[in-house]
Design an enzyme around this catalytic site. Structure first.
Site, PDB file in Angstrom:
ATOM      1  CB  THR A 163      -0.958  -0.011   1.205  1.00 57.89           C
ATOM      2  OG1 THR A 163      -1.870  -1.100   1.065  1.00 57.89           O
ATOM      3  CG2 THR A 163      -1.735   1.300   1.299  1.00 57.89           C
TER       4      THR A 163
ATOM      5  CG  HIS B 258      -5.320  -8.237   3.549  1.00 57.10           C
ATOM      6  ND1 HIS B 258      -4.178  -8.833   3.072  1.00 57.10           N
ATOM      7  CD2 HIS B 258      -5.160  -6.899   3.339  1.00 57.10           C
ATOM      8  CE1 HIS B 258      -3.356  -7.910   2.598  1.00 57.10           C
ATOM      9  NE2 HIS B 258      -3.928  -6.732   2.746  1.00 57.10           N
TER      10      HIS B 258
END
Length: 477
Positions: free
Chosen positions: A72, A195
């Protein structure tokens, strides 16, 4: 006579030029939206009418190659700097800088030390130095003071703030008395759920649909604020996601003595800092230990990753094959979906779509790099780009061949919220546009008539003057 003719011509030219375009905004506006972890093929897993509405009325890139490691913070900083991770310095979500002797950790939100960010300059600072205003709603890094600056407007990161509230702030900033010309908007999904359940889970369908619904809400709000046809909207992401399983786990404790090293960053790229005097022992124990783990000395990291030339990259880097998970031992947290793998893998690639006055319509491009976005933004905003690793020439075909200019807003009867059929093609011009063109044409015609009359009168006066000149010698004789 000539000065009067030139004056009339210049006046006519000025009015002809200005009248049809007097309703146009003076500068391009850009809004960049990131849906974290939105893999490129999520567009086709379930119906995504609002994403496809943008694809039909704008541009779409099939494959976006992001930067290694595909996480990220490195990739969001690449989007706003145009740099590889080794050049902008945010090399992972969790880092250790041996020069600063400090750590950076997304897991513990220990990310606010400016020194970690100042190897580069994000585009909002460049935009503000050029005299413009920028706004960022939860964009990673935008609430950090970088080179003594924040975005003109920003929201401190708070995951509990709803998407709708973030959109409201963006709209407020674009419509303020001193409006922004560059905005950034971030949303945590579908990464969070990816996730938890993995991208192959049937549960991902509802999450992708919800993200599409949120995009529809953004479109509706932009239309309501009369910004839809005047703002260049770019929808992208930082990375994709791959499915993991507990049958594909690599336990470091099986090969290494945990007293001999510190694990700085975790799966799927383990950043390993050996204790003093233990480098060879750690490297030799791990190299070749598992068939699905490739271990590199820092200087041996492949050049194509553009990753080894930074002090924050650790002496040993171990990279798992796609779908494999690195743990110190099985008591560590395990996620069913993960990213960070080789950026050449298609499952790591994010989306890229754009709509607005600067972009072509219904155009699909095969490939680009995430580093290219920065140069595209600089072009749209007429900013002088700082040194970067992207290429404007790689993305210039996304732009309309005409000189980009925003067009006046026209309200659509379809709000694109929860509809499977996003409606008809967008109108290219609205009534105010035609009124402007008509007024310009009328004014041009009036001045053309005045000019013709002026020329006729000038010719008559000239003929009379010449007749007097011809007659004068005869009178003297």
């Amino acid at each position: 006579m000539i000065p009067e003719f030139l004056l009339a011509s210049c006046t006519l030219a000025t009015l002809c030029h200005s009248a049809p375009f007097s309703l146009q905004p003076e500068e391009q506006k850009v809004l960049v939206v990131s849906f974290d972890g939105f893999r490129w093929d999520y567009l086709y897993k379930v119906p995504t009418p609002h994403f496809h509405y943008i694809m039909k009325n704008g541009v779409h890139v099939n494959q976006v190659t992001n930067v290694f490691i595909t996480k990220t913070y490195p990739n969001h900083y690449t989007l706003v700097t145009g740099l590889f991770a080794e050049n902008h310095g945010i090399v992972a979500n969790d880092m250790f800088d041996p020069i600063l002797n400090k750590s950076f950790s997304l897991e513990h939100m220990d990310i606010y030390d400016s020194k970690f960010w100042e190897e580069a300059t994000p585009i909002w600072i460049t935009n503000q130095r050029a005299g413009h205003a920028s706004g960022a709603a939860m964009w990673p890094g935008a609430d950090v003071k970088i080179h003594d600056s924040f975005p003109t407007y920003y929201l401190p990161y708070n995951e509990s703030v709803s998407f709708e509230d973030r959109v409201a702030k963006i709209i407020e900033w674009f419509t303020a008395k001193d409006p922004i010309n560059l905005g950034f908007l971030y949303w945590e999904e579908p990464d969070d759920t990816g996730h938890d359940v993995g991208p192959d889970s049937p549960l991902m369908g509802s999450v992708i649909s919800d993200v599409d619904h949120k995009l529809g809400y953004l479109i509706k709000m932009l239309k309501r604020a009369k910004l839809w046809n005047n703002v260049n909207l770019i929808v992208t992401s930082d990375h994709g996601m791959t499915q993991c399983s507990k049958q594909r786990v690599i336990e470091l404790d099986r090969y290494l003595d945990k007293e001999h090293y510190t694990l700085i960053d975790h799966s799927p790229v383990a950043a390993i800092l050996p204790k003093e005097g233990k480098f060879d022992e750690v490297y030799d124990a791990l190299a070749g230990a598992h068939p699905n783990l490739t271990v590199y000395k820092k200087e041996e990291i492949p050049e194509r990753w553009h990753y080894k030339h930074n002090d924050r990259v650790q002496p040993i880097v171990a990279v798992a094959d796609e779908g494999w998970y690195i743990l110190q031992n099985k008591s560590d947290d395990f996620l069913l979906g993960n990213h960070g793998y080789d950026n050449a893998l298609a499952e790591m690639h994010p989306i890229f779509l754009a709509h607005g006055p600067a972009f072509r319509k219904n155009f699909t491009k095969e490939a680009m790099n995430s580093t290219d976005l920065y140069s595209l933004l600089c072009h749209l905003l007429n900013l002088t780009a700082l040194p970067h690793n992207g290429s404007f020439w790689n993305v210039q075909d996304l732009l309309s061949s005409a000189t980009p200019k925003p067009i006046p807003y026209t309200q659509s009867t379809t709000l694109l919220l929860g509809s499977d059929k996003p409606g008809e093609d967008e109108q290219e011009e609205s009534y105010p546009y035609y009124i402007g063109v008509s007024l310009g044409s009328i004014i041009a015609m009036v001045f053309f008539v005045v000019l013709i009359k002026h020329l006729i009168r000038s010719q008559v006066h000239t003929l009379q003057y010449r007749q007097v000149e011809v007659a004068q010698p005869l009178l003297q004789a």
